[in-house]
Motif scaffolding. Structure first.
Motif, PDB file in Angstrom:
ATOM      1  N   LEU A   1       0.830  -1.203   0.000  1.00 46.69           N
ATOM      2  CA  LEU A   1       0.000   0.000   0.000  1.00 46.69           C
ATOM      3  C   LEU A   1       0.865   1.254   0.000  1.00 46.69           C
ATOM      4  O   LEU A   1       0.506   2.269  -0.624  1.00 46.69           O
ATOM      5  CB  LEU A   1      -0.931  -0.001   1.214  1.00 46.69           C
ATOM      6  N   VAL A   2       2.000   1.171   0.698  1.00 47.24           N
ATOM      7  CA  VAL A   2       2.944   2.286   0.685  1.00 47.24           C
ATOM      8  C   VAL A   2       3.489   2.473  -0.732  1.00 47.24           C
ATOM      9  O   VAL A   2       3.627   3.601  -1.223  1.00 47.24           O
ATOM     10  CB  VAL A   2       4.096   2.045   1.685  1.00 47.24           C
TER      11      VAL A   2
ATOM     12  N   PRO B   1       6.876  12.916  -0.589  1.00 42.20           N
ATOM     13  CA  PRO B   1       5.651  13.107   0.211  1.00 42.20           C
ATOM     14  C   PRO B   1       5.287  11.877   1.043  1.00 42.20           C
ATOM     15  O   PRO B   1       4.881  12.013   2.206  1.00 42.20           O
ATOM     16  CB  PRO B   1       4.578  13.397  -0.847  1.00 42.20           C
ATOM     17  N   VAL B   2       5.454  10.686   0.476  1.00 39.57           N
ATOM     18  CA  VAL B   2       5.078   9.476   1.204  1.00 39.57           C
ATOM     19  C   VAL B   2       6.054   9.213   2.346  1.00 39.57           C
ATOM     20  O   VAL B   2       5.645   8.882   3.467  1.00 39.57           O
ATOM     21  CB  VAL B   2       5.011   8.260   0.255  1.00 39.57           C
ATOM     22  N   PHE B   3       7.357   9.355   2.094  1.00 36.14           N
ATOM     23  CA  PHE B   3       8.329   9.174   3.161  1.00 36.14           C
ATOM     24  C   PHE B   3       8.090  10.179   4.283  1.00 36.14           C
ATOM     25  O   PHE B   3       8.246   9.861   5.467  1.00 36.14           O
ATOM     26  CB  PHE B   3       9.752   9.329   2.624  1.00 36.14           C
ATOM     27  N   THR B   4       7.715  11.397   3.913  1.00 34.62           N
ATOM     28  CA  THR B   4       7.410  12.407   4.931  1.00 34.62           C
ATOM     29  C   THR B   4       6.178  11.996   5.739  1.00 34.62           C
ATOM     30  O   THR B   4       6.141  12.163   6.966  1.00 34.62           O
ATOM     31  CB  THR B   4       7.168  13.778   4.272  1.00 34.62           C
ATOM     32  N   GLY B   5       5.189  11.429   5.072  1.00 37.62           N
ATOM     33  CA  GLY B   5       4.000  10.958   5.760  1.00 37.62           C
ATOM     34  C   GLY B   5       4.291   9.802   6.713  1.00 37.62           C
ATOM     35  O   GLY B   5       3.681   9.690   7.786  1.00 37.62           O
ATOM     36  N   LEU B   6       5.240   8.945   6.340  1.00 36.54           N
ATOM     37  CA  LEU B   6       5.602   7.816   7.202  1.00 36.54           C
ATOM     38  C   LEU B   6       6.185   8.258   8.535  1.00 36.54           C
ATOM     39  O   LEU B   6       6.202   7.490   9.501  1.00 36.54           O
ATOM     40  CB  LEU B   6       6.612   6.914   6.479  1.00 36.54           C
ATOM     41  N   VAL B   7       6.652   9.499   8.589  1.00 29.77           N
ATOM     42  CA  VAL B   7       7.221  10.032   9.822  1.00 29.77           C
ATOM     43  C   VAL B   7       6.202   9.988  10.956  1.00 29.77           C
ATOM     44  O   VAL B   7       6.556   9.865  12.136  1.00 29.77           O
ATOM     45  CB  VAL B   7       7.716  11.482   9.588  1.00 29.77           C
ATOM     46  N   LEU B   8       4.915  10.083  10.613  1.00 25.57           N
ATOM     47  CA  LEU B   8       3.875  10.069  11.639  1.00 25.57           C
ATOM     48  C   LEU B   8       3.839   8.750  12.407  1.00 25.57           C
ATOM     49  O   LEU B   8       3.442   8.722  13.576  1.00 25.57           O
ATOM     50  CB  LEU B   8       2.503  10.318  10.992  1.00 25.57           C
ATOM     51  N   LEU B   9       4.233   7.661  11.763  1.00 27.84           N
ATOM     52  CA  LEU B   9       4.099   6.343  12.390  1.00 27.84           C
ATOM     53  C   LEU B   9       4.898   6.223  13.689  1.00 27.84           C
ATOM     54  O   LEU B   9       4.346   5.801  14.714  1.00 27.84           O
ATOM     55  CB  LEU B   9       4.505   5.250  11.394  1.00 27.84           C
TER      56      LEU B   9
ATOM     57  N   ASP C   1       3.526   5.494  -5.993  1.00 29.06           N
ATOM     58  CA  ASP C   1       3.178   5.608  -7.416  1.00 29.06           C
ATOM     59  C   ASP C   1       2.304   6.838  -7.675  1.00 29.06           C
ATOM     60  O   ASP C   1       2.387   7.462  -8.742  1.00 29.06           O
ATOM     61  CB  ASP C   1       2.448   4.349  -7.886  1.00 29.06           C
ATOM     62  N   ILE C   2       1.459   7.192  -6.710  1.00 30.74           N
ATOM     63  CA  ILE C   2       0.529   8.310  -6.891  1.00 30.74           C
ATOM     64  C   ILE C   2       1.182   9.648  -6.544  1.00 30.74           C
ATOM     65  O   ILE C   2       1.102  10.613  -7.319  1.00 30.74           O
ATOM     66  CB  ILE C   2      -0.734   8.104  -6.027  1.00 30.74           C
ATOM     67  N   TRP C   3       1.846   9.711  -5.376  1.00 30.19           N
ATOM     68  CA  TRP C   3       2.330  10.997  -4.867  1.00 30.19           C
ATOM     69  C   TRP C   3       3.846  11.176  -4.921  1.00 30.19           C
ATOM     70  O   TRP C   3       4.340  12.288  -4.751  1.00 30.19           O
ATOM     71  CB  TRP C   3       1.850  11.184  -3.424  1.00 30.19           C
TER      72      TRP C   3
END
Length: 384
Positions: free
Chosen positions: A337-338, A349-357, A343-345
Protein backbone atom coordinates in the motif's frame (compact mmCIF):
# COMPACT_ATOMS: atom_id res chain seq x y z
CA UNK A 1 20.73 -18.31 31.47
CA UNK A 2 24.28 -19.62 31.15
CA UNK A 3 26.67 -17.64 28.98
CA UNK A 4 27.23 -20.68 26.75
CA UNK A 5 23.52 -21.07 26.02
CA UNK A 6 23.22 -17.35 25.35
CA UNK A 7 26.11 -17.49 22.88
CA UNK A 8 24.62 -20.49 21.07
CA UNK A 9 21.25 -18.75 20.78
CA UNK A 10 23.03 -15.67 19.39
CA UNK A 11 24.85 -17.71 16.74
CA UNK A 12 21.76 -19.77 15.95
CA UNK A 13 19.77 -16.60 15.39
CA UNK A 14 22.46 -15.36 13.02
CA UNK A 15 22.26 -18.63 11.08
CA UNK A 16 18.47 -18.61 10.92
CA UNK A 17 18.00 -14.99 9.80
CA UNK A 18 20.87 -15.33 7.35
CA UNK A 19 18.67 -17.72 5.36
CA UNK A 20 15.99 -15.20 4.44
CA UNK A 21 18.56 -12.56 3.51
CA UNK A 22 20.17 -14.91 0.96
CA UNK A 23 17.06 -14.85 -1.25
CA UNK A 24 16.71 -11.23 -2.50
CA UNK A 25 20.27 -11.02 -3.94
CA UNK A 26 19.55 -14.14 -6.01
CA UNK A 27 16.39 -12.76 -7.62
CA UNK A 28 18.15 -11.01 -10.55
CA UNK A 29 19.94 -14.26 -11.41
CA UNK A 30 16.74 -16.28 -11.15
CA UNK A 31 15.04 -13.77 -13.42
CA UNK A 32 17.74 -14.03 -16.09
CA UNK A 33 18.24 -17.79 -15.90
CA UNK A 34 14.63 -18.89 -15.46
CA UNK A 35 12.83 -16.07 -17.25
CA UNK A 36 10.52 -15.20 -14.36
CA UNK A 37 8.78 -11.83 -14.25
CA UNK A 38 9.54 -9.27 -11.54
CA UNK A 39 6.15 -9.87 -9.93
CA UNK A 40 6.74 -13.63 -9.89
CA UNK A 41 10.19 -13.16 -8.36
CA UNK A 42 8.76 -10.95 -5.63
CA UNK A 43 6.46 -13.75 -4.51
CA UNK A 44 9.41 -15.95 -3.49
CA UNK A 45 10.80 -13.90 -0.54
CA UNK A 46 7.27 -12.71 0.29
CA UNK A 47 6.08 -16.31 0.67
CA UNK A 48 8.98 -17.03 3.03
CA UNK A 49 8.35 -13.97 5.21
CA UNK A 50 4.56 -14.18 5.38
CA UNK A 51 4.61 -17.86 6.40
CA UNK A 52 7.48 -17.27 8.85
CA UNK A 53 5.62 -14.36 10.46
CA UNK A 54 2.05 -15.62 10.81
CA UNK A 55 2.88 -19.25 11.61
CA UNK A 56 4.89 -18.02 14.59
CA UNK A 57 1.68 -17.36 16.50
CA UNK A 58 0.66 -21.01 16.30
CA UNK A 59 4.16 -22.20 17.15
CA UNK A 60 4.28 -19.78 20.09
CA UNK A 61 1.05 -21.21 21.51
CA UNK A 62 2.38 -24.75 20.94
CA UNK A 63 5.63 -23.92 22.74
CA UNK A 64 3.73 -22.54 25.74
CA UNK A 65 1.71 -25.77 25.98
CA UNK A 66 4.52 -28.20 25.07
CA UNK A 67 7.85 -26.41 25.61
CA UNK A 68 10.79 -28.09 23.89
CA UNK A 69 14.24 -26.94 22.84
CA UNK A 70 13.98 -29.26 19.83
CA UNK A 71 11.90 -26.71 17.90
CA UNK A 72 15.15 -24.77 17.41
CA UNK A 73 17.30 -27.43 15.65
CA UNK A 74 14.29 -28.72 13.68
CA UNK A 75 13.57 -25.19 12.47
CA UNK A 76 17.20 -24.58 11.52
CA UNK A 77 17.47 -27.87 9.62
CA UNK A 78 14.16 -27.40 7.78
CA UNK A 79 14.96 -23.78 6.91
CA UNK A 80 18.52 -24.51 5.83
CA UNK A 81 17.46 -27.40 3.62
CA UNK A 82 14.65 -25.39 2.00
CA UNK A 83 16.82 -22.36 1.19
CA UNK A 84 19.63 -24.58 -0.13
CA UNK A 85 17.14 -26.17 -2.56
CA UNK A 86 16.09 -22.79 -3.95
CA UNK A 87 19.36 -22.50 -5.87
CA UNK A 88 18.88 -25.88 -7.57
CA UNK A 89 15.19 -25.84 -8.53
CA UNK A 90 13.95 -24.91 -12.00
CA UNK A 91 10.20 -25.18 -11.54
CA UNK A 92 8.68 -21.92 -10.28
CA UNK A 93 6.05 -23.59 -8.09
CA UNK A 94 8.70 -25.74 -6.44
CA UNK A 95 10.71 -22.58 -5.77
CA UNK A 96 7.74 -20.99 -4.02
CA UNK A 97 7.12 -24.23 -2.12
CA UNK A 98 10.75 -24.22 -0.95
CA UNK A 99 10.35 -20.62 0.22
CA UNK A 100 7.20 -21.58 2.14
CA UNK A 101 9.08 -24.47 3.76
CA UNK A 102 11.87 -22.08 4.69
CA UNK A 103 9.26 -19.88 6.37
CA UNK A 104 8.04 -22.89 8.34
CA UNK A 105 11.57 -23.46 9.62
CA UNK A 106 11.91 -19.84 10.67
CA UNK A 107 8.52 -19.96 12.41
CA UNK A 108 9.61 -23.02 14.40
CA UNK A 109 12.82 -21.28 15.44
CA UNK A 110 11.75 -17.81 16.51
CA UNK A 111 9.15 -18.14 19.32
CA UNK A 112 11.17 -20.89 21.01
CA UNK A 113 14.57 -19.23 20.80
CA UNK A 114 13.20 -15.78 21.71
CA UNK A 115 11.43 -17.21 24.76
CA UNK A 116 14.57 -19.00 25.92
CA UNK A 117 16.66 -15.87 25.45
CA UNK A 118 14.36 -14.15 27.94
CA UNK A 119 15.21 -16.62 30.71
CA UNK A 120 17.57 -14.25 32.48
CA UNK A 121 17.53 -11.88 35.42
CA UNK A 122 18.42 -9.04 33.05
CA UNK A 123 15.74 -9.72 30.47
CA UNK A 124 16.31 -6.63 28.31
CA UNK A 125 20.03 -7.29 27.96
CA UNK A 126 19.59 -10.98 27.19
CA UNK A 127 16.87 -10.43 24.58
CA UNK A 128 18.82 -7.56 23.00
CA UNK A 129 21.90 -9.72 22.55
CA UNK A 130 19.81 -12.48 21.01
CA UNK A 131 17.99 -10.23 18.54
CA UNK A 132 21.25 -8.51 17.61
CA UNK A 133 22.36 -11.91 16.31
CA UNK A 134 19.42 -11.89 13.93
CA UNK A 135 20.29 -8.41 12.72
CA UNK A 136 23.86 -9.47 12.00
CA UNK A 137 22.54 -12.55 10.23
CA UNK A 138 20.42 -10.43 7.88
CA UNK A 139 23.38 -8.23 6.96
CA UNK A 140 25.78 -11.18 6.62
CA UNK A 141 23.33 -13.24 4.57
CA UNK A 142 22.73 -10.49 2.04
CA UNK A 143 26.45 -9.78 1.70
CA UNK A 144 27.59 -13.41 1.42
CA UNK A 145 24.81 -14.35 -0.96
CA UNK A 146 25.58 -11.49 -3.35
CA UNK A 147 29.30 -12.24 -3.30
CA UNK A 148 29.06 -16.03 -3.60
CA UNK A 149 26.43 -15.80 -6.35
CA UNK A 150 28.98 -14.07 -8.56
CA UNK A 151 31.20 -17.15 -8.25
CA UNK A 152 28.76 -20.05 -7.90
CA UNK A 153 25.55 -18.70 -9.37
CA UNK A 154 22.27 -19.59 -7.69
CA UNK A 155 23.81 -22.77 -6.29
CA UNK A 156 25.56 -20.60 -3.73
CA UNK A 157 22.56 -21.37 -1.50
CA UNK A 158 24.14 -24.76 -0.74
CA UNK A 159 26.86 -23.02 1.30
CA UNK A 160 24.34 -22.00 3.94
CA UNK A 161 23.10 -25.51 4.74
CA UNK A 162 26.18 -26.66 6.72
CA UNK A 163 26.07 -23.38 8.66
CA UNK A 164 22.52 -24.03 9.81
CA UNK A 165 23.21 -27.72 10.50
CA UNK A 166 26.16 -26.75 12.71
CA UNK A 167 23.95 -24.25 14.56
CA UNK A 168 21.25 -26.92 14.96
CA UNK A 169 23.72 -29.37 16.48
CA UNK A 170 25.09 -26.72 18.85
CA UNK A 171 21.60 -25.74 20.01
CA UNK A 172 20.73 -29.38 20.68
CA UNK A 173 23.83 -29.83 22.83
CA UNK A 174 24.01 -26.56 24.75
CA UNK A 175 20.60 -24.87 24.95
CA UNK A 176 18.36 -25.85 27.87
CA UNK A 177 14.75 -24.92 28.62
CA UNK A 178 14.74 -22.38 31.46
CA UNK A 179 11.42 -20.68 30.74
CA UNK A 180 9.80 -22.26 33.77
CA UNK A 181 11.87 -20.01 36.02
CA UNK A 182 9.96 -16.99 34.73
CA UNK A 183 6.49 -18.39 35.36
CA UNK A 184 4.36 -16.14 37.55
CA UNK A 185 0.94 -16.41 39.11
CA UNK A 186 -1.22 -13.62 37.70
CA UNK A 187 -4.66 -13.01 39.14
CA UNK A 188 -7.66 -12.78 36.86
CA UNK A 189 -8.32 -9.13 37.74
CA UNK A 190 -4.81 -7.98 36.98
CA UNK A 191 -4.66 -10.24 33.91
CA UNK A 192 -7.57 -8.30 32.42
CA UNK A 193 -5.75 -5.03 33.14
CA UNK A 194 -2.89 -6.17 30.90
CA UNK A 195 -5.07 -6.41 27.80
CA UNK A 196 -4.89 -2.72 26.95
CA UNK A 197 -1.09 -2.40 27.37
CA UNK A 198 -0.56 -5.50 25.25
CA UNK A 199 -2.77 -4.18 22.45
CA UNK A 200 -1.02 -0.81 22.56
CA UNK A 201 2.42 -2.44 22.41
CA UNK A 202 1.47 -4.62 19.46
CA UNK A 203 0.04 -1.59 17.64
CA UNK A 204 3.15 0.51 18.32
CA UNK A 205 5.35 -2.34 17.09
CA UNK A 206 3.22 -2.68 13.95
CA UNK A 207 3.62 1.05 13.17
CA UNK A 208 7.36 0.72 13.60
CA UNK A 209 7.36 -2.39 11.40
CA UNK A 210 5.54 -0.64 8.56
CA UNK A 211 8.18 2.11 8.60
CA UNK A 212 11.12 -0.32 8.71
CA UNK A 213 9.84 -2.63 5.98
CA UNK A 214 8.90 0.35 3.79
CA UNK A 215 12.43 1.71 4.10
CA UNK A 216 14.02 -1.68 3.39
CA UNK A 217 11.78 -2.10 0.33
CA UNK A 218 11.70 1.39 -1.14
CA UNK A 219 14.79 3.24 0.10
CA UNK A 220 17.05 1.68 -2.60
CA UNK A 221 14.48 2.62 -5.26
CA UNK A 222 14.29 6.18 -3.93
CA UNK A 223 18.07 6.49 -3.95
CA UNK A 224 18.25 5.10 -7.49
CA UNK A 225 15.67 7.65 -8.60
CA UNK A 226 17.83 10.36 -7.03
CA UNK A 227 20.93 9.28 -8.97
CA UNK A 228 22.57 6.51 -6.93
CA UNK A 229 23.78 3.46 -8.84
CA UNK A 230 22.59 0.01 -7.75
CA UNK A 231 25.75 -0.73 -5.75
CA UNK A 232 25.53 2.57 -3.92
CA UNK A 233 21.85 2.16 -3.09
CA UNK A 234 22.53 -1.39 -1.89
CA UNK A 235 25.36 -0.10 0.27
CA UNK A 236 23.04 2.38 1.99
CA UNK A 237 20.57 -0.41 2.71
CA UNK A 238 23.37 -2.57 4.15
CA UNK A 239 24.37 0.37 6.34
CA UNK A 240 20.80 0.54 7.68
CA UNK A 241 20.89 -3.17 8.58
CA UNK A 242 24.39 -3.17 10.09
CA UNK A 243 23.84 -0.14 12.31
CA UNK A 244 20.49 -1.64 13.27
CA UNK A 245 22.21 -4.75 14.62
CA UNK A 246 24.73 -2.55 16.43
CA UNK A 247 22.00 -0.56 18.16
CA UNK A 248 20.29 -3.54 19.77
CA UNK A 249 22.98 -4.39 22.32
CA UNK A 250 23.48 -0.98 23.99
CA UNK A 251 19.70 -0.50 24.06
CA UNK A 252 19.37 -3.52 26.36
CA UNK A 253 21.90 -2.13 28.82
CA UNK A 254 20.47 1.41 28.69
CA UNK A 255 16.96 0.12 29.35
CA UNK A 256 18.15 -1.48 32.58
CA UNK A 257 19.14 2.00 33.75
CA UNK A 258 16.43 4.24 32.30
CA UNK A 259 13.51 1.84 31.77
CA UNK A 260 12.35 0.00 28.65
CA UNK A 261 9.23 2.02 27.95
CA UNK A 262 10.82 5.42 28.43
CA UNK A 263 13.77 4.49 26.21
CA UNK A 264 11.45 3.01 23.56
CA UNK A 265 9.37 6.20 23.39
CA UNK A 266 12.51 8.32 22.99
CA UNK A 267 13.93 6.05 20.26
CA UNK A 268 10.67 6.23 18.32
CA UNK A 269 10.69 10.04 18.39
CA UNK A 270 14.34 10.15 17.29
CA UNK A 271 13.54 7.72 14.45
CA UNK A 272 10.79 10.00 13.21
CA UNK A 273 13.09 13.03 13.21
CA UNK A 274 15.74 11.12 11.26
CA UNK A 275 13.15 10.06 8.65
CA UNK A 276 12.49 13.75 8.05
CA UNK A 277 16.21 14.32 7.47
CA UNK A 278 16.43 11.52 4.90
CA UNK A 279 14.17 13.38 2.49
CA UNK A 280 15.27 16.88 3.51
CA UNK A 281 19.06 16.96 3.30
CA UNK A 282 21.15 16.74 0.09
CA UNK A 283 21.11 13.16 -1.20
CA UNK A 284 24.92 12.97 -0.99
CA UNK A 285 24.75 13.00 2.80
CA UNK A 286 21.77 10.68 3.22
CA UNK A 287 24.02 7.97 4.68
CA UNK A 288 24.33 9.98 7.91
CA UNK A 289 20.66 9.95 8.99
CA UNK A 290 20.29 6.41 7.61
CA UNK A 291 23.09 5.16 9.86
CA UNK A 292 21.58 6.72 12.97
CA UNK A 293 18.06 5.69 11.98
CA UNK A 294 19.11 2.05 11.72
CA UNK A 295 20.76 2.28 15.13
CA UNK A 296 17.70 3.77 16.82
CA UNK A 297 14.76 2.08 15.14
CA UNK A 298 16.14 -1.47 15.27
CA UNK A 299 17.08 -1.04 18.93
CA UNK A 300 13.37 -0.79 19.68
CA UNK A 301 12.37 -4.36 18.83
CA UNK A 302 14.24 -6.20 21.64
CA UNK A 303 12.84 -3.71 24.13
CA UNK A 304 9.33 -4.41 22.84
CA UNK A 305 9.89 -8.17 23.07
CA UNK A 306 11.20 -7.95 26.63
CA UNK A 307 8.29 -5.71 27.67
CA UNK A 308 5.75 -8.11 26.18
CA UNK A 309 7.41 -10.96 28.07
CA UNK A 310 6.74 -8.96 31.24
CA UNK A 311 3.09 -8.63 30.27
CA UNK A 312 2.68 -12.35 29.46
CA UNK A 313 5.15 -14.10 31.79
CA UNK A 314 3.32 -17.43 31.49
CA UNK A 315 3.06 -17.29 27.69
CA UNK A 316 6.50 -16.31 26.45
CA UNK A 317 6.04 -18.20 23.17
CA UNK A 318 2.85 -16.32 22.33
CA UNK A 319 4.34 -13.01 23.46
CA UNK A 320 7.38 -13.55 21.24
CA UNK A 321 5.20 -14.47 18.27
CA UNK A 322 2.94 -11.44 18.65
CA UNK A 323 5.78 -8.91 18.67
CA UNK A 324 8.38 -10.69 16.56
CA UNK A 325 6.07 -12.50 14.15
CA UNK A 326 2.54 -11.17 13.78
CA UNK A 327 3.56 -7.51 13.54
CA UNK A 328 6.23 -8.29 10.96
CA UNK A 329 3.77 -10.29 8.87
CA UNK A 330 1.17 -7.53 8.96
CA UNK A 331 3.84 -4.98 8.10
CA UNK A 332 4.81 -6.94 5.00
CA UNK A 333 1.18 -7.10 3.91
CA UNK A 334 0.76 -3.34 4.29
CA UNK A 335 4.01 -2.32 2.57
CA UNK A 336 2.52 -2.71 -0.95
CA UNK A 337 0.00 0.00 0.00
CA UNK A 338 2.94 2.29 0.68
CA UNK A 339 4.26 1.45 -2.78
CA UNK A 340 0.89 2.29 -4.31
CA UNK A 341 0.97 5.63 -2.51
CA UNK A 342 4.47 6.30 -3.90
CA UNK A 343 3.18 5.61 -7.42
CA UNK A 344 0.53 8.31 -6.89
CA UNK A 345 2.33 11.00 -4.87
CA UNK A 346 6.05 10.22 -5.17
CA UNK A 347 8.78 9.23 -2.72
CA UNK A 348 9.30 12.43 -0.75
CA UNK A 349 5.65 13.11 0.21
CA UNK A 350 5.08 9.48 1.20
CA UNK A 351 8.33 9.17 3.16
CA UNK A 352 7.41 12.41 4.93
CA UNK A 353 4.00 10.96 5.76
CA UNK A 354 5.60 7.82 7.20
CA UNK A 355 7.22 10.03 9.82
CA UNK A 356 3.88 10.07 11.64
CA UNK A 357 4.10 6.34 12.39
CA UNK A 358 6.94 6.42 14.98
CA UNK A 359 5.47 9.55 16.60
CA UNK A 360 2.10 7.83 17.05
CA UNK A 361 3.93 4.72 18.29
CA UNK A 362 5.73 6.81 20.88
CA UNK A 363 2.43 8.12 22.24
CA UNK A 364 1.10 4.57 22.49
CA UNK A 365 4.18 3.46 24.43
CA UNK A 366 3.75 6.36 26.85
CA UNK A 367 0.17 5.19 27.33
CA UNK A 368 1.47 1.70 28.14
CA UNK A 369 3.72 3.17 30.80
CA UNK A 370 0.73 4.90 32.39
CA UNK A 371 -1.22 1.62 32.31
CA UNK A 372 1.63 -0.26 33.94
CA UNK A 373 1.76 2.26 36.76
CA UNK A 374 -1.96 1.80 37.22
CA UNK A 375 -1.60 -1.98 37.46
CA UNK A 376 1.29 -1.59 39.91
CA UNK A 377 -1.01 0.49 42.09
CA UNK A 378 -3.58 -2.32 42.01
CA UNK A 379 -0.95 -4.87 43.04
CA UNK A 380 0.42 -2.67 45.82
CA UNK A 381 -3.11 -2.07 47.12
CA UNK A 382 -3.72 -5.83 47.31
CA UNK A 383 -0.43 -6.44 49.09
CA UNK A 384 -1.11 -3.75 51.66
Amino acid sequence: MLAGSRAVLFVSHMANDMLYATIPPLLPLLGVQKGFTVAALGVIPAAYMVVASFLQVGVGILFDKRPSVLYIPIGLFVGGTAVALIGFLDNYYLLVAAAVLGGVGSALFHPTATSLSSSSAKRSVSVSLFIAGGGLGLAAGAFLSSQLAQIMGTRATAVFLPITVAAAVASTLFVKNNTGKNKQVVSGHVGKAWNTPLLLLVTATLLRGILVMSLITYLPLYLAAEGYNLAGAGGILTLLLVTGAAGMVPAGFLSEKFGRLKLTAILLVLSGLLCILIVSIPITYVFIPVAFLGFFIQAIIPLMVAETHELLPNNLGLASALIYGLTLGLSNLLVPLVGAAIDIWGYRPVFTGLVLLPFIGSLLVVRVQISRKSVSSILNGKVS
